[in-house]
Design a protein around this motif. Structure first.
Motif, PDB file in Angstrom:
ATOM      1  N   ARG A  69       0.815  -1.299  -0.079  1.00  0.00           N
ATOM      2  CA  ARG A  69      -0.061  -0.048  -0.040  1.00  0.00           C
ATOM      3  C   ARG A  69       0.829   1.348  -0.013  1.00  0.00           C
ATOM      4  O   ARG A  69       1.964   1.378   0.389  1.00  0.00           O
ATOM      5  N   GLU A  70       0.196   2.171  -0.257  1.00  0.00           N
ATOM      6  CA  GLU A  70       0.955   3.484  -0.259  1.00  0.00           C
ATOM      7  C   GLU A  70       1.122   3.893   1.140  1.00  0.00           C
ATOM      8  O   GLU A  70       0.316   3.844   2.112  1.00  0.00           O
ATOM      9  N   ARG A  71       2.204   4.482   1.268  1.00  0.00           N
ATOM     10  CA  ARG A  71       2.475   5.217   2.682  1.00  0.00           C
ATOM     11  C   ARG A  71       1.641   6.182   3.271  1.00  0.00           C
ATOM     12  O   ARG A  71       1.100   6.940   2.404  1.00  0.00           O
ATOM     13  N   ARG A 111      -9.502  13.736   1.821  1.00  0.00           N
ATOM     14  CA  ARG A 111      -8.526  12.427   2.406  1.00  0.00           C
ATOM     15  C   ARG A 111      -9.547  11.260   2.279  1.00  0.00           C
ATOM     16  O   ARG A 111      -9.206  10.186   1.982  1.00  0.00           O
ATOM     17  N   ILE A 112     -10.766  11.534   2.793  1.00  0.00           N
ATOM     18  CA  ILE A 112     -11.536  10.295   3.080  1.00  0.00           C
ATOM     19  C   ILE A 112     -11.905   9.729   1.709  1.00  0.00           C
ATOM     20  O   ILE A 112     -12.130   8.689   1.498  1.00  0.00           O
ATOM     21  N   CYS A 113     -12.179  10.713   0.818  1.00  0.00           N
ATOM     22  CA  CYS A 113     -12.374  10.186  -0.437  1.00  0.00           C
ATOM     23  C   CYS A 113     -11.506   9.229  -1.269  1.00  0.00           C
ATOM     24  O   CYS A 113     -11.658   8.625  -1.847  1.00  0.00           O
ATOM     25  N   ASP A 114     -10.136  10.027  -1.124  1.00  0.00           N
ATOM     26  CA  ASP A 114      -8.930   9.327  -1.382  1.00  0.00           C
ATOM     27  C   ASP A 114      -8.838   7.821  -0.890  1.00  0.00           C
ATOM     28  O   ASP A 114      -8.732   6.753  -1.657  1.00  0.00           O
ATOM     29  N   ILE A 115      -9.235   7.595   0.222  1.00  0.00           N
ATOM     30  CA  ILE A 115      -9.101   6.315   1.220  1.00  0.00           C
ATOM     31  C   ILE A 115     -10.219   5.442   0.608  1.00  0.00           C
ATOM     32  O   ILE A 115     -10.198   4.372   0.321  1.00  0.00           O
ATOM     33  N   SER A 119      -8.098   0.920  -3.626  1.00  0.00           N
ATOM     34  CA  SER A 119      -8.210  -0.673  -3.697  1.00  0.00           C
ATOM     35  C   SER A 119      -8.048  -1.187  -2.385  1.00  0.00           C
ATOM     36  O   SER A 119      -7.374  -0.520  -1.289  1.00  0.00           O
ATOM     37  N   ARG A 120      -8.526  -2.538  -2.058  1.00  0.00           N
ATOM     38  CA  ARG A 120      -8.791  -3.419  -0.748  1.00  0.00           C
ATOM     39  C   ARG A 120      -7.778  -4.417  -0.949  1.00  0.00           C
ATOM     40  O   ARG A 120      -7.822  -4.932  -1.945  1.00  0.00           O
ATOM     41  N   PRO A 121      -7.414  -4.946   0.235  1.00  0.00           N
ATOM     42  CA  PRO A 121      -6.472  -6.045   0.111  1.00  0.00           C
ATOM     43  C   PRO A 121      -7.705  -7.320  -0.077  1.00  0.00           C
ATOM     44  O   PRO A 121      -8.716  -7.172  -0.005  1.00  0.00           O
ATOM     45  N   ARG A 122      -6.938  -8.366  -0.979  1.00  0.00           N
ATOM     46  CA  ARG A 122      -7.934  -9.626  -1.221  1.00  0.00           C
ATOM     47  C   ARG A 122      -7.996 -10.279  -0.155  1.00  0.00           C
ATOM     48  O   ARG A 122      -7.095 -10.550   0.669  1.00  0.00           O
ATOM     49  N   SER A 123      -9.305 -11.010  -0.134  1.00  0.00           N
ATOM     50  CA  SER A 123      -9.541 -11.820   1.037  1.00  0.00           C
ATOM     51  C   SER A 123      -8.681 -13.194   1.104  1.00  0.00           C
ATOM     52  O   SER A 123      -8.447 -13.715  -0.124  1.00  0.00           O
TER      53      SER A 123
END
Length: 123
Positions: A69-71, A111-115, A119-123
């Motif tokens: 992920r990005e820092r 910031r919340i829009c960026d988050i 992408s989300r981690p895969r299950s």
């Protein structure tokens, strides 16, 4: 009453957290997003509620591996477990459509829009 703080009941707070998970466009939400959506709660309080919900199998934690992920962005996200979604569907609880509409209606910071768009981690 003077000197008495207004506190949400744990069940109500956990229901609010579950509603935000269900309402999130990616179905997996970070603690930072939950804190934004629930301003009276601290991130530590949210983590405690998530730990309780995970302990009873209602939510699952998804994490990025180091370096994925990005820092300065979240690496943990929380989603409903399949068992919880099945139980909620069977009992008419937390239907996705209305909660997603409500979640989308909240004005969010850049910031919340960026988050939210990460992408989300895969299950």
């Amino acid at each position: 009453m003077r000197g008495v703080r207004s506190r949400k009941r744990p069940k109500k707070t956990r229901a609010d957290i579950l509603a935000d998970i269900v309402g999130h466009p990616k179905g997996a939400i970070s603690v930072e997003e939950l804190a934004y959506m629930n301003p009276p709660l601290s991130e530590d309080s949210i983590r405690r509620h998530l730990k309780t919900l995970a302990g009873v199998g209602v939510v699952e934690e998804r994490t990025f591996d180091p370096g994925e992920r990005e820092r300065d962005y979240p690496y943990k996200f929380y989603e409903l477990s399949e068992k919880a979604r099945e139980l909620f569907d069977r009992n008419g609880l937390f239907p996705p459509d209305p909660w997603q509409r409500q979640y989308q209606s909240v004005e969010k910071t850049p910031r919340i829009c960026d988050i939210e768009q990460m992408s989300r981690p895969r299950s």
